[in-house]
Design an enzyme around this catalytic site. Structure first.
Site, PDB file in Angstrom:
ATOM      1  CD  GLU A  10      -2.988  -0.721   2.231  1.00  0.00           C
ATOM      2  OE1 GLU A  10      -4.457  -1.031   2.036  1.00  0.00           O
ATOM      3  OE2 GLU A  10      -2.815   0.164   3.217  1.00  0.00           O
ATOM      4  CD  GLU A  19      -4.679  -4.975   3.445  1.00  0.00           C
ATOM      5  OE1 GLU A  19      -3.506  -5.242   3.166  1.00  0.00           O
ATOM      6  OE2 GLU A  19      -5.089  -4.112   4.086  1.00  0.00           O
TER       7      GLU A  19
END
Length: 338
Positions: A172, A258
């Site tokens: 991320e 995710e």
């Protein structure tokens, strides 16, 4: 007499050669059969926006992600992976290898690289044994290119021939411009491709994997790439699906590597209505998804109670939190539909 001996020796040599050829052919056949047995799972590739099996059928993979290896290493074992396959119906899982210490996340690759590689290998080996796919995830928020090169060089050297493994190179990226992420990927992808020339690689996108539409404007020029889209249903609604639509319409292949059913903090109540909207969206667009996470922290997104066994095959129903039961149901339902 000498001539007779010569002919006898020649016949013996010919017979030996014929036997040797037959043995060699039999050995080669046996080796090929063994290799086919070892690769009981289909290699994946990307075509357009679709993730496909080797025969061209669409691959839609669903399962839970393990939590940070550095804090929840107790679940990085064969029993847990086997439970995800046999009891949850998962066909994929994810080893989230913490790249750098942050907040209460300690003991990551930057401080103990050997443990990180060993735990990643333990999960990958277990996934292979259970005929599952597995994402080897460099769980980083920052640009840690040098360590990422070392990590993926070691992992791809060991598993480059395995069709089970997908490589997620930057979990991320935070408030980081797409150009920096693209440059990072452009340097790291060849490191993996050296050992795993055909494997699928997952590329992170800006702002916690939300700005997929920005990546779509200037994608990387490599085959077999997917781009990360992350959502938490309590926070991310139509506006993020609009971004995803723009990316898909532009031809950018996505994977939900995710996601969660709660707020983006990982806490708060489960938003069942928004979760179902996201599942419908993922189904319509044939998006694979990994749900966060197999961990025992005191928060909504951590699926397992702290009192549960390290070994997932020993988990009882009371060891699973509300989110775990929803994730298990989602996994079974999706994998029965796709």
């Amino acid at each position: 007499m000498k001539k007779l001996l010569f002919f006898a020796a020649s016949a013996a040599a010919l017979s030996s050669a014929m036997f040797s050829c037959k043995s060699s052919a039999k050995s080669e056949t046996s080796t090929n059969e063994t290799q086919q047995e070892e690769q009981a799972i289909s290699p994946l590739h990307v075509d357009g926006t679709a993730l496909l099996f080797a025969d061209g059928d669409t691959a839609v993979l669903t399962g839970p992600s393990l939590g940070w290896h550095s804090n929840w290493s107790r679940f990085y074992n064969a029993g847990t992976v086997k439970a995800l396959k046999e009891n949850w119906g998962a066909n994929i899982t994810r080893a989230a290898i913490g790249a750098h210490d942050t907040g209460d996340i300690v003991g990551t690759y930057e401080t103990d690289s050997a443990t990180a590689v060993n735990l990643a290998s333990a999960v990958i080996d277990a996934a292979i044994d259970n005929d599952m796919y597995v994402i080897c995830d460099w769980h980083s928020h920052e640009n840690t290119l040098d360590n990422a090169k070392k990590f993926f060089s070691a992992i791809s050297e060991k598993y480059g021939d395995s069709p089970n493994v997908l490589y997620e190179i930057w979990n991320e990226p935070l408030e980081i411009k797409w150009q920096e992420i693209k440059d990072y990927a452009g340097q790291l992808i060849p490191v993996i491709r050296k050992n795993a020339p055909n494997s699928v690689i997952i590329v992170g996108t800006p702002r916690w994997d939300q700005d997929v539409d920005e990546a779509a404007k200037d994608p990387l020029n490599f085959p077999n790439l997917l781009y990360s889209l992350h959502y938490y249903a309590g926070t991310h609604k139509d506006w993020l699906r609009d971004k995803a639509n723009k990316a898909l319409d532009s031809g950018l292949p996505l994977i939900i590597s995710e996601c969660g059913s709660m707020d983006h903090t990982g806490d708060g109540k489960i938003d069942y209505e928004s979760w179902n909207e996201w599942i419908d969206y993922a189904d319509r667009n044939n998006l694979s998804m990994l749900m966060w996470d197999i961990a025992d922290k005191n928060e909504t997104c951590s699926m397992i109670e702290a009192s549960a066994s390290d070994n997932g095959m020993e988990w009882k129903e009371e060891d699973l939190k509300e989110w775990a039961k929803l994730a298990r149901k989602t996994t079974k339902d999706r994998n029965s539909r796709h």
